[in-house]
Design a protein around this motif. Sequence first.
Motif, mmCIF file in Angstrom:
data_model
loop_
_atom_site.group_PDB
_atom_site.id
_atom_site.type_symbol
_atom_site.label_atom_id
_atom_site.label_comp_id
_atom_site.label_asym_id
_atom_site.label_seq_id
_atom_site.Cartn_x
_atom_site.Cartn_y
_atom_site.Cartn_z
ATOM 1 N N TYR A 24 0.818 -1.213 0.000
ATOM 2 C CA TYR A 24 0.000 0.000 0.000
ATOM 3 C C TYR A 24 0.855 1.267 0.000
ATOM 4 C CZ TYR A 24 -3.877 3.024 1.438
ATOM 5 O OH TYR A 24 -4.821 4.000 1.501
ATOM 6 N N ALA A 25 1.999 1.236 0.674
ATOM 7 C CA ALA A 25 2.879 2.409 0.807
ATOM 8 C C ALA A 25 3.819 2.497 -0.399
ATOM 9 C CB ALA A 25 3.652 2.335 2.114
ATOM 10 N N GLN A 26 3.277 2.861 -1.545
ATOM 11 C CA GLN A 26 4.056 2.882 -2.789
ATOM 12 C C GLN A 26 5.283 3.787 -2.722
ATOM 13 O OE1 GLN A 26 1.621 3.793 -6.150
ATOM 14 N NE2 GLN A 26 0.025 2.374 -5.537
ATOM 15 N N GLU A 27 5.207 4.865 -1.974
ATOM 16 C CA GLU A 27 6.337 5.790 -1.904
ATOM 17 C C GLU A 27 7.570 5.153 -1.286
ATOM 18 O OE1 GLU A 27 4.224 6.072 1.988
ATOM 19 O OE2 GLU A 27 3.543 6.026 -0.097
ATOM 20 N N ARG A 28 7.396 4.033 -0.562
ATOM 21 C CA ARG A 28 8.534 3.348 0.055
ATOM 22 C C ARG A 28 9.022 2.149 -0.759
ATOM 23 N NH1 ARG A 28 5.567 3.926 5.239
ATOM 24 N NH2 ARG A 28 5.366 1.676 5.215
ATOM 25 N N TRP A 29 8.394 1.867 -1.878
ATOM 26 C CA TRP A 29 8.827 0.724 -2.689
ATOM 27 C C TRP A 29 10.310 0.774 -3.046
ATOM 28 C CZ3 TRP A 29 4.556 -0.435 -6.848
ATOM 29 C CH2 TRP A 29 3.385 -0.839 -6.208
ATOM 30 N N PRO A 30 10.857 1.928 -3.448
ATOM 31 C CA PRO A 30 12.282 1.925 -3.801
ATOM 32 C C PRO A 30 13.201 1.512 -2.648
ATOM 33 C CG PRO A 30 11.225 3.904 -4.643
ATOM 34 C CD PRO A 30 10.233 3.228 -3.728
ATOM 35 N N ASP A 31 12.721 1.607 -1.407
ATOM 36 C CA ASP A 31 13.531 1.213 -0.250
ATOM 37 C C ASP A 31 13.734 -0.299 -0.170
ATOM 38 O OD1 ASP A 31 13.550 3.897 0.459
ATOM 39 O OD2 ASP A 31 11.941 3.675 1.934
ATOM 40 N N TRP A 32 12.781 -1.083 -0.682
ATOM 41 C CA TRP A 32 12.871 -2.534 -0.508
ATOM 42 C C TRP A 32 12.675 -3.331 -1.796
ATOM 43 C CZ3 TRP A 32 8.509 -5.301 -1.785
ATOM 44 C CH2 TRP A 32 7.296 -4.621 -1.787
ATOM 45 N N TRP A 33 12.146 -2.719 -2.834
ATOM 46 C CA TRP A 33 11.885 -3.437 -4.090
ATOM 47 C C TRP A 33 12.956 -3.030 -5.089
ATOM 48 C CZ3 TRP A 33 6.227 -3.838 -6.159
ATOM 49 C CH2 TRP A 33 6.172 -4.725 -7.228
ATOM 50 N N GLY A 35 13.590 -3.486 -8.088
ATOM 51 C CA GLY A 35 13.217 -3.102 -9.440
ATOM 52 C C GLY A 35 12.595 -1.717 -9.547
ATOM 53 N N VAL A 36 12.253 -1.117 -8.418
ATOM 54 C CA VAL A 36 11.625 0.216 -8.443
ATOM 55 C C VAL A 36 12.684 1.263 -8.155
ATOM 56 C CG1 VAL A 36 9.837 1.699 -7.477
ATOM 57 C CG2 VAL A 36 9.440 -0.756 -7.655
ATOM 58 N N GLU A 37 12.906 2.126 -9.109
ATOM 59 C CA GLU A 37 13.907 3.182 -8.978
ATOM 60 C C GLU A 37 13.308 4.443 -8.369
ATOM 61 O OE1 GLU A 37 16.044 5.029 -12.528
ATOM 62 O OE2 GLU A 37 17.236 3.274 -11.973
ATOM 63 N N GLN A 38 12.082 4.779 -8.768
ATOM 64 C CA GLN A 38 11.394 5.968 -8.252
ATOM 65 C C GLN A 38 9.919 5.661 -8.102
ATOM 66 O OE1 GLN A 38 12.001 9.035 -11.132
ATOM 67 N NE2 GLN A 38 14.089 9.453 -10.492
ATOM 68 N N ALA A 39 9.303 6.264 -7.095
ATOM 69 C CA ALA A 39 7.849 6.166 -6.886
ATOM 70 C C ALA A 39 7.366 7.545 -6.464
ATOM 71 C CB ALA A 39 7.527 5.133 -5.821
ATOM 72 N N GLU A 40 6.415 8.069 -7.202
ATOM 73 C CA GLU A 40 5.920 9.417 -6.931
ATOM 74 C C GLU A 40 4.393 9.414 -7.006
ATOM 75 O OE1 GLU A 40 6.151 13.832 -9.040
ATOM 76 O OE2 GLU A 40 7.116 12.115 -9.989
ATOM 77 N N GLU A 41 3.757 9.935 -5.960
ATOM 78 C CA GLU A 41 2.307 10.052 -5.969
ATOM 79 C C GLU A 41 1.925 11.351 -6.676
ATOM 80 O OE1 GLU A 41 -0.724 8.908 -2.721
ATOM 81 O OE2 GLU A 41 -0.200 11.005 -2.376
ATOM 82 N N LEU A 42 1.107 11.241 -7.708
ATOM 83 C CA LEU A 42 0.673 12.412 -8.465
ATOM 84 C C LEU A 42 -0.660 12.946 -7.958
ATOM 85 C CD1 LEU A 42 1.555 11.179 -12.063
ATOM 86 C CD2 LEU A 42 2.965 12.542 -10.499
ATOM 87 N N HIS A 43 -1.513 12.043 -7.479
ATOM 88 C CA HIS A 43 -2.829 12.424 -6.964
ATOM 89 C C HIS A 43 -3.215 11.393 -5.895
ATOM 90 C CE1 HIS A 43 -6.943 13.282 -6.413
ATOM 91 N NE2 HIS A 43 -7.378 13.277 -7.642
ATOM 92 N N VAL A 57 9.132 4.480 -11.829
ATOM 93 C CA VAL A 57 10.222 4.228 -12.772
ATOM 94 C C VAL A 57 10.831 2.897 -12.365
ATOM 95 C CG1 VAL A 57 12.432 5.007 -13.698
ATOM 96 C CG2 VAL A 57 10.662 6.688 -13.101
ATOM 97 N N TRP A 58 10.813 1.956 -13.304
ATOM 98 C CA TRP A 58 11.298 0.595 -13.062
ATOM 99 C C TRP A 58 12.600 0.373 -13.818
ATOM 100 C CZ3 TRP A 58 8.264 -2.699 -10.077
ATOM 101 C CH2 TRP A 58 6.985 -2.233 -9.783
ATOM 102 N N ARG A 59 13.494 -0.368 -13.224
ATOM 103 C CA ARG A 59 14.695 -0.804 -13.931
ATOM 104 C C ARG A 59 14.631 -2.320 -14.022
ATOM 105 N NH1 ARG A 59 16.627 1.015 -8.979
ATOM 106 N NH2 ARG A 59 17.335 -0.639 -7.620
ATOM 107 N N SER A 60 15.219 -2.834 -15.070
ATOM 108 C CA SER A 60 15.159 -4.279 -15.291
ATOM 109 C C SER A 60 16.343 -4.683 -16.149
ATOM 110 C CB SER A 60 13.843 -4.643 -15.974
ATOM 111 O OG SER A 60 13.832 -4.149 -17.290
ATOM 112 N N PHE A 61 16.236 -5.841 -16.760
ATOM 113 C CA PHE A 61 17.281 -6.301 -17.660
ATOM 114 C C PHE A 61 17.238 -5.580 -19.002
ATOM 115 C CE2 PHE A 61 16.696 -10.017 -14.841
ATOM 116 C CZ PHE A 61 17.969 -10.033 -14.297
ATOM 117 N N LEU A 62 16.163 -4.866 -19.243
ATOM 118 C CA LEU A 62 16.065 -4.082 -20.478
ATOM 119 C C LEU A 62 17.098 -2.962 -20.446
ATOM 120 C CD1 LEU A 62 12.177 -3.751 -20.607
ATOM 121 C CD2 LEU A 62 13.593 -5.367 -21.869
ATOM 122 N N PRO A 63 17.569 -2.508 -21.574
ATOM 123 C CA PRO A 63 18.600 -1.463 -21.584
ATOM 124 C C PRO A 63 18.042 -0.066 -21.391
ATOM 125 C CG PRO A 63 18.138 -2.167 -23.804
ATOM 126 C CD PRO A 63 17.334 -3.043 -22.903
#
Length: 67
Positions: A24-33, A35-43, A57-63
Amino acid sequence: MADYAFLTTWLLESPREPVWEAIYAQERWPDWWRGVEQAEELHPGDGDRVGAVSRMVWRSFLPYRVR
């Protein structure tokens, strides 16, 4: 731009409540996930977060990054 859909299945041995709180706390995903580089709530949506809009913003094996 092409549309993509990603499906991930997680099998966890944990009580439901702490898992829900972490997801539920998407803003903290980059702390533990990793693959998540950035999480920003827009609304924030309503009181139950219905209608909330976030940008990830997700990072993966893609370039490149997936937004």
